[in-house]
Design an enzyme around this catalytic site. Sequence first.
Site, PDB file in Angstrom:
ATOM      1  N   THR A  47       0.921  -1.025   0.027  1.00 35.16           N
ATOM      2  CA  THR A  47       0.062   0.096  -0.099  1.00 35.16           C
ATOM      3  C   THR A  47       0.956   1.239   0.112  1.00 35.16           C
ATOM      4  O   THR A  47       0.485   2.336  -0.422  1.00 35.16           O
ATOM      5  CB  THR A  47      -0.954   0.061   1.379  1.00 35.16           C
ATOM      6  OG1 THR A  47      -1.584  -1.201   1.172  1.00 35.16           O
ATOM      7  CG2 THR A  47      -1.735   1.001   1.353  1.00 35.16           C
ATOM      8  N   TYR A 135       4.771 -12.016   5.363  1.00 35.18           N
ATOM      9  CA  TYR A 135       3.762 -11.730   4.454  1.00 35.18           C
ATOM     10  C   TYR A 135       3.479 -12.529   3.452  1.00 35.18           C
ATOM     11  O   TYR A 135       4.280 -12.605   2.612  1.00 35.18           O
ATOM     12  CB  TYR A 135       4.092 -10.330   4.284  1.00 35.18           C
ATOM     13  CG  TYR A 135       3.157  -9.432   3.300  1.00 35.18           C
ATOM     14  CD1 TYR A 135       1.543  -9.744   3.214  1.00 35.18           C
ATOM     15  CD2 TYR A 135       3.442  -8.204   2.718  1.00 35.18           C
ATOM     16  CE1 TYR A 135       0.871  -8.994   2.560  1.00 35.18           C
ATOM     17  CE2 TYR A 135       2.432  -7.585   1.788  1.00 35.18           C
ATOM     18  CZ  TYR A 135       1.298  -8.042   1.911  1.00 35.18           C
ATOM     19  OH  TYR A 135       0.340  -7.356   0.913  1.00 35.18           O
ATOM     20  N   LYS A 163       1.328 -11.941   8.414  1.00 41.12           N
ATOM     21  CA  LYS A 163       0.118 -11.115   7.644  1.00 41.12           C
ATOM     22  C   LYS A 163      -0.350 -11.923   6.611  1.00 41.12           C
ATOM     23  O   LYS A 163       0.356 -12.434   5.559  1.00 41.12           O
ATOM     24  CB  LYS A 163       0.468  -9.758   7.197  1.00 41.12           C
ATOM     25  CG  LYS A 163      -0.499  -9.061   6.340  1.00 41.12           C
ATOM     26  CD  LYS A 163       0.111  -7.805   5.771  1.00 41.12           C
ATOM     27  CE  LYS A 163      -0.915  -7.148   4.761  1.00 41.12           C
ATOM     28  NZ  LYS A 163      -0.561  -5.925   4.141  1.00 41.12           N
TER      29      LYS A 163
END
Length: 305
Positions: A47, A135, A163
């Site tokens: 992001t 992740y 995550k």
Amino acid sequence: MLTGSIPALVTPFHPDDLALLDQQALARLAIRAVEQKSSALVVCGSTGEAPALSAEEHGEAIAVVAHAVRDCVPVIAGVGAPSTQRAASLAVAARQAGATALLVSAPPYVRPTQEGLKAHVRAVYAAARLPILLYDVPSRTGVAFRDETIAQLSAEGVIEGLKDATADLARPARLRRLCGDDFVQLSGDDATALAYRAAGGAGCISVTANLVPALCADMHAAWDRGDVRKAQHIAERLSPMHDLMFLETNPTPVKAALGLLGLCNPVPRLPLLPATAQTMDRLAEITQRLLADDEIGLAKTSVAA
């Protein structure tokens, strides 16, 4: 232990020169998120347009956020890179810039084996000696971490948590059996964040929390105190926002929404383009409603101006 709502911060670029980071806007977004009860912050993730940042900018962004929040919450630095050497170098620089943990993905494009993935994560940990959240985002990297790989890295003490951006809601129970209750499991998918909590997850690393940090934090707080009905009600209110955040490739829509609110320059770096007119029209509707209801939290933060 990380819990609750954790915004994956955007990286604002200067409105007069996209070659420069907008340090003031980034600091404002970080402080706003903390003041509205976010439990940690992720910097330089997907992001945050990490692939579009130079190594110097990567460290700069982390330092800006770490300085802005001054140890109020953990600052988790993304260190995704196509080579282990570069990821390790970014990890060392992140530690020096003030990061308190790392978010380590599989090297994109390369598609290593599971043994290669383990070697990659071990090397990053050895270089920086910071707590690591793995992740798992195969939609971006082209390869997934298997449960057994995660369990082995956890048993070795190399990673503290995950995550999970696979939207596999059966996974928290599987990993709890393999890794134990202390292994931190965070959703990387806003749309299923509450369902992930119900399955045993601890929180969510969120795109939408850039836009409405207080509302996202309230949902997790309601869940934590056992107010399931309120958590569900907030999740229903958040659902249309989650959909809008992915009308185009992340972070184009969320930056556009933040731009409509005057919080940062909405323009991403190439190869991403500004949001289309159709996306802007839909974002304008929801941001106007948020402003009218004060759900954006601008009146609740000392950095609204």
